[in-house]
Design a protein around this motif. Sequence first.
Motif, mmCIF file in Angstrom:
data_model
loop_
_atom_site.group_PDB
_atom_site.id
_atom_site.type_symbol
_atom_site.label_atom_id
_atom_site.label_comp_id
_atom_site.label_asym_id
_atom_site.label_seq_id
_atom_site.Cartn_x
_atom_site.Cartn_y
_atom_site.Cartn_z
ATOM 1 N N LEU A 106 0.865 -1.170 0.000
ATOM 2 C CA LEU A 106 0.000 0.000 0.000
ATOM 3 C C LEU A 106 0.905 1.224 0.000
ATOM 4 N N SER A 107 0.793 2.062 -1.040
ATOM 5 C CA SER A 107 1.730 3.167 -1.237
ATOM 6 C C SER A 107 0.990 4.496 -1.250
ATOM 7 N N TYR A 108 1.538 5.459 -0.523
ATOM 8 C CA TYR A 108 0.954 6.802 -0.470
ATOM 9 C C TYR A 108 2.040 7.810 -0.812
ATOM 10 N N SER A 109 1.747 8.693 -1.769
ATOM 11 C CA SER A 109 2.689 9.738 -2.184
ATOM 12 C C SER A 109 2.024 11.091 -2.015
ATOM 13 N N TYR A 110 2.605 11.911 -1.149
ATOM 14 C CA TYR A 110 2.056 13.243 -0.848
ATOM 15 C C TYR A 110 2.998 14.313 -1.375
ATOM 16 N N ARG A 111 2.394 15.327 -1.976
ATOM 17 C CA ARG A 111 3.160 16.465 -2.470
ATOM 18 C C ARG A 111 2.490 17.744 -1.986
ATOM 19 N N ASP A 112 3.259 18.593 -1.320
ATOM 20 C CA ASP A 112 2.763 19.864 -0.814
ATOM 21 C C ASP A 112 2.391 20.798 -1.974
ATOM 22 N N LYS A 113 1.645 21.840 -1.660
ATOM 23 C CA LYS A 113 1.304 22.816 -2.697
ATOM 24 C C LYS A 113 2.575 23.442 -3.269
ATOM 25 N N TYR A 114 2.483 23.942 -4.502
ATOM 26 C CA TYR A 114 3.646 24.561 -5.137
ATOM 27 C C TYR A 114 3.190 25.614 -6.129
ATOM 28 N N VAL A 115 4.089 26.546 -6.405
ATOM 29 C CA VAL A 115 3.829 27.569 -7.411
ATOM 30 C C VAL A 115 4.069 26.934 -8.776
ATOM 31 N N SER A 116 3.001 26.760 -9.536
ATOM 32 C CA SER A 116 3.137 26.137 -10.853
ATOM 33 C C SER A 116 3.647 27.125 -11.887
ATOM 34 N N CYS A 117 3.385 28.397 -11.679
ATOM 35 C CA CYS A 117 3.891 29.433 -12.590
ATOM 36 C C CYS A 117 3.857 30.765 -11.854
ATOM 37 N N ALA A 118 5.009 31.448 -11.804
ATOM 38 C CA ALA A 118 5.124 32.655 -10.992
ATOM 39 C C ALA A 118 4.377 33.840 -11.578
ATOM 40 N N VAL A 119 4.045 33.812 -12.868
ATOM 41 C CA VAL A 119 3.446 34.996 -13.503
ATOM 42 C C VAL A 119 2.197 34.651 -14.315
ATOM 43 N N CYS A 120 1.552 33.519 -14.034
ATOM 44 C CA CYS A 120 0.439 33.077 -14.874
ATOM 45 C C CYS A 120 -0.922 33.586 -14.423
ATOM 46 N N GLY A 121 -1.007 34.180 -13.233
ATOM 47 C CA GLY A 121 -2.272 34.749 -12.793
ATOM 48 C C GLY A 121 -2.457 36.152 -13.343
ATOM 49 N N PRO A 122 -3.610 36.776 -13.044
ATOM 50 C CA PRO A 122 -3.828 38.155 -13.502
ATOM 51 C C PRO A 122 -2.735 39.083 -12.998
ATOM 52 N N VAL A 123 -2.375 40.049 -13.823
ATOM 53 C CA VAL A 123 -1.326 41.042 -13.529
ATOM 54 C C VAL A 123 -0.078 40.379 -12.943
ATOM 55 N N ASN A 124 0.334 39.267 -13.587
ATOM 56 C CA ASN A 124 1.589 38.591 -13.258
ATOM 57 C C ASN A 124 1.642 38.071 -11.823
ATOM 58 N N THR A 125 0.500 37.640 -11.315
ATOM 59 C CA THR A 125 0.477 36.992 -10.004
ATOM 60 C C THR A 125 0.738 35.500 -10.175
ATOM 61 N N PRO A 126 1.143 34.811 -9.097
ATOM 62 C CA PRO A 126 1.451 33.380 -9.234
ATOM 63 C C PRO A 126 0.207 32.518 -9.322
ATOM 64 N N ALA A 127 0.360 31.388 -9.988
ATOM 65 C CA ALA A 127 -0.644 30.332 -9.984
ATOM 66 C C ALA A 127 -0.110 29.206 -9.112
ATOM 67 N N THR A 128 -0.920 28.745 -8.166
ATOM 68 C CA THR A 128 -0.510 27.743 -7.187
ATOM 69 C C THR A 128 -1.294 26.459 -7.395
ATOM 70 N N THR A 129 -0.600 25.326 -7.360
ATOM 71 C CA THR A 129 -1.257 24.027 -7.408
ATOM 72 C C THR A 129 -1.360 23.479 -5.991
ATOM 73 N N ALA A 130 -2.573 23.100 -5.598
ATOM 74 C CA ALA A 130 -2.831 22.647 -4.240
ATOM 75 C C ALA A 130 -2.129 21.327 -3.947
ATOM 76 N N ALA A 131 -1.972 21.042 -2.672
ATOM 77 C CA ALA A 131 -1.362 19.778 -2.226
ATOM 78 C C ALA A 131 -2.196 18.590 -2.688
ATOM 79 N N SER A 132 -1.535 17.454 -2.884
ATOM 80 C CA SER A 132 -2.239 16.256 -3.324
ATOM 81 C C SER A 132 -1.544 15.028 -2.750
ATOM 82 N N GLY A 133 -2.331 13.944 -2.624
ATOM 83 C CA GLY A 133 -1.776 12.689 -2.141
ATOM 84 C C GLY A 133 -2.417 11.522 -2.866
ATOM 85 N N PHE A 134 -1.604 10.650 -3.451
ATOM 86 C CA PHE A 134 -2.092 9.523 -4.235
ATOM 87 C C PHE A 134 -1.853 8.221 -3.461
#
Length: 867
Positions: free
Chosen positions: A784-812
């Motif tokens: 039984l395997s569990y892989s967790y990854r904390d949230k991360y900035v997927s792109c520093a300038v991809c939001g409106p007016v060059n704000t960051p886009a963040t990908t939420a934490a996930s666990g498989f």
Amino acid sequence: MTDLDRIQVVGIRGSLERSSDRKRDEKSITDTISAEDVGKFPDANIADALQRVTGVQIGRTTGGEGRFVSIRGLNSQFNLTTFNGRVLATDNAGRDFSFDVMPAEVLNRVTVYKSPTASQPDGSIGGLVELSTFDPLSRPGRHFSGSVSALHDDASSSTTPRLGFIGSDTFRDNTVGVFGGLYYYKRKWRSDTFESFARSTETTDANGDGVRSDQADGRGAFPGIISYQVKTGDRERLSWVGGLTWRPNDRLKTTLDAFYSRYETPETNYSYNVNFYSNDGWGRFANATLAPWNGGGVNRHLITSFDLDDTPLEIGTDSKERSVDLYQVGWNTRFQATDKLAATFDLAYSVADRPNSGKDYFTVAGVNGGRYRYQAASPVPSVTCVLPDGRSCLDVSNDEIGLHFMEQKGESTRDEAISARADFDYVTYLGDVMATLEGGLFYANREKDKKFFASPSGCGYCGFGDTLGEAGVRATTAFPDGGYRAGLVGGRNRWPALDAAALFQAAVKLRGQEYFDSTIAAKLRERASSSIEEDQYGGYVQANFSGDRWDGNVGLRYVRTDMTSKGHSQELLALEPIPNSTNYRPTFSDVHPVSVDHNYDDWLPSANFTYRFNDNLQLRAAASRAITRPTFTQLGVDVNYEINSYPPRVTRNGNPELEAIRSDAFDLSLEWYGDEGAAASVALFHKRIDGFVTMGLFPETILGQTFQVTAPLNGDTAQLTGLEAAYQYMHPSGFGGQINYTYVDSTADVTVNGVRKTTTLDGVSRNTLNLQAIYEKGPIAARLSYSYRDKYVSCAVCGPVNTPATTAASGFLDLSASYAFNDKVTGFLQVYNLTEEVQHTYALDERFTTFYEPFARRFELGVRVSF
């Protein structure tokens, strides 16, 4: 004759023991995954297996399968993958290897090198992933292993086959060995996603005085275009691997090996799109509500709801083709000239071919005049739409649907790689210290051609005026079963699904073949195509020392990179606005060829040292300089004008003058090794990166219109500091487990619009955790395997007016189990993504979603035979 390569396979326990032994004996800091048996890798997908390695994270395709790997926070661009020691060609436009084209069953071992040596191929500041196949002489005699299984995908409710086998034999007193494997895989997949594009801000009336003012009220962020999507398709892979080894005596061993894979992944996407820019929509927002949003400066609000009149209903059909042929042929010979001197020669040729001269389609059809109500929510916003006659927009009939944007496009790539190297090693003694002196020369040539095909004007039918009823064509088709599953759309979660081929048929009927061919039919777009040829050559020297309780190596690698980037240039001469649209008809100059040469040299020192306190405990230290070359995409001279979007964009996809990205790294690792594969380790690492490539984003006025221009630039810096800890143990009772944890802290100085700011590196999760509970005794094995990854900035300038886009934490959470009926036959079950994890990317506020995809469970049930 002693067979030093011979291994004893004993399932999960044996795999852990071999991995632990190899990590202990390596010359540098590594982690290894070993096959549990020939043709039996711990996971069915190589990337999924790698995510369980300390410090490794993966990127997934639509549908949840692993495709790319990140090492210690650095994404796939910064890592190198080799197959039996050679770089494989890739079908994507970069250098990153796509792990989904290769079945895991072909591999005997995967090793992740985290600290380099001078003798290893250069090109990775993150890490080197070495994929190794089976050596038939390691298991004398005739052997066969095969499996047949059924794959069930919960999202598509489909069951498809997976099968494969590998056979080997040895001859002439075990001096000749051959092996060959054939593998087939098919998956019918489905994915329901949400995405927003062209995100922007607009003046608000926050104080309610009836006047919109930047300074008094601030600006509010909104998703300019949103898209609800149902994607379906097949993934089908046929692969072959084989090899011949001849070892007539202890002094000579020569091997010829080959790999081939054909991978096809067609995709159809039915989408419901809302363009809030239509008809100056952003100036007509009514009944808006606001929430706090920290976008910087006057960008203080998130527009959480609004009404919008006279906005078209837009129904999209998007199809993509990815058909890849990948193969590699390699020859390797090692000759022990004397008891002290040996020479190794290696040649390899690899090709990845993905033809697509316009097989991808993107169409938008619909009707004018919708009244929309938008309501932000996490993870997917809600919209309702009503037509002027009171009907829901989703009740439109086939005949009243009008044509709008129609495009045929495709990107064809061919990657061809040739490599040759000669390595020499000489064993001597310096007093009581044994020394192995290594040296070598290498040469590699790689040529990557990208041809881009697109419609001359995707807006040849814009405006929704040409209806299917006038054409006498039925384009509506059955909506995928179950409706849209990622959110709520219009109360019924389905919209009129359209067939792109029928829309093209209607277009021809309405305006004729000649007009269709001149506006929509895909044609080679030379200014967006490129050809990169790169030569790498040089040499290295390395000294390996070994004492009673210590060993180490120090080396220096020199590499010269000569690059030629070829393509075409074309100027934008005029823009003609298209009525009832935010699009334009462009006029371009004639194309003319462009060629740019660029070269640079690098000296790459490295040192690795190991001290053994006793038979179980050792300390490693490493220091090195490494490079990562810009991706082939980043080196092209191609330019793409996106005039059929708002705001219009110019993408300078490449910059041939880019230098390599350079890194200085330091590692310290304390490692303990017990009996039967038990092991524990803790490591510290630090990397300083100079000149990493980022996409500069800046406005530029072209023909009186403000374009957003992006182009890759060198010069920014970053630092990563992290800690890794791992432990594994198998108890005699059969119970055991693995745990590893990685912490990474990163800072990056990024220049955006001429302003330098400090942020984190894209794609870096601060915390990563892997847990495995294992049981193996008698005929039963389970993991039984569990892989967790904390949230991360997927792109520093991809939001409106060059704000960051963040990908939420996930666990498989994944499960694998097997039962051995006898020594030859084993039944097995694998369940992927037990908890149905999701991917959620947002801009500062979880209600401002930029991408969302829930991943479905998958099951595999089968039988494995070996003798």
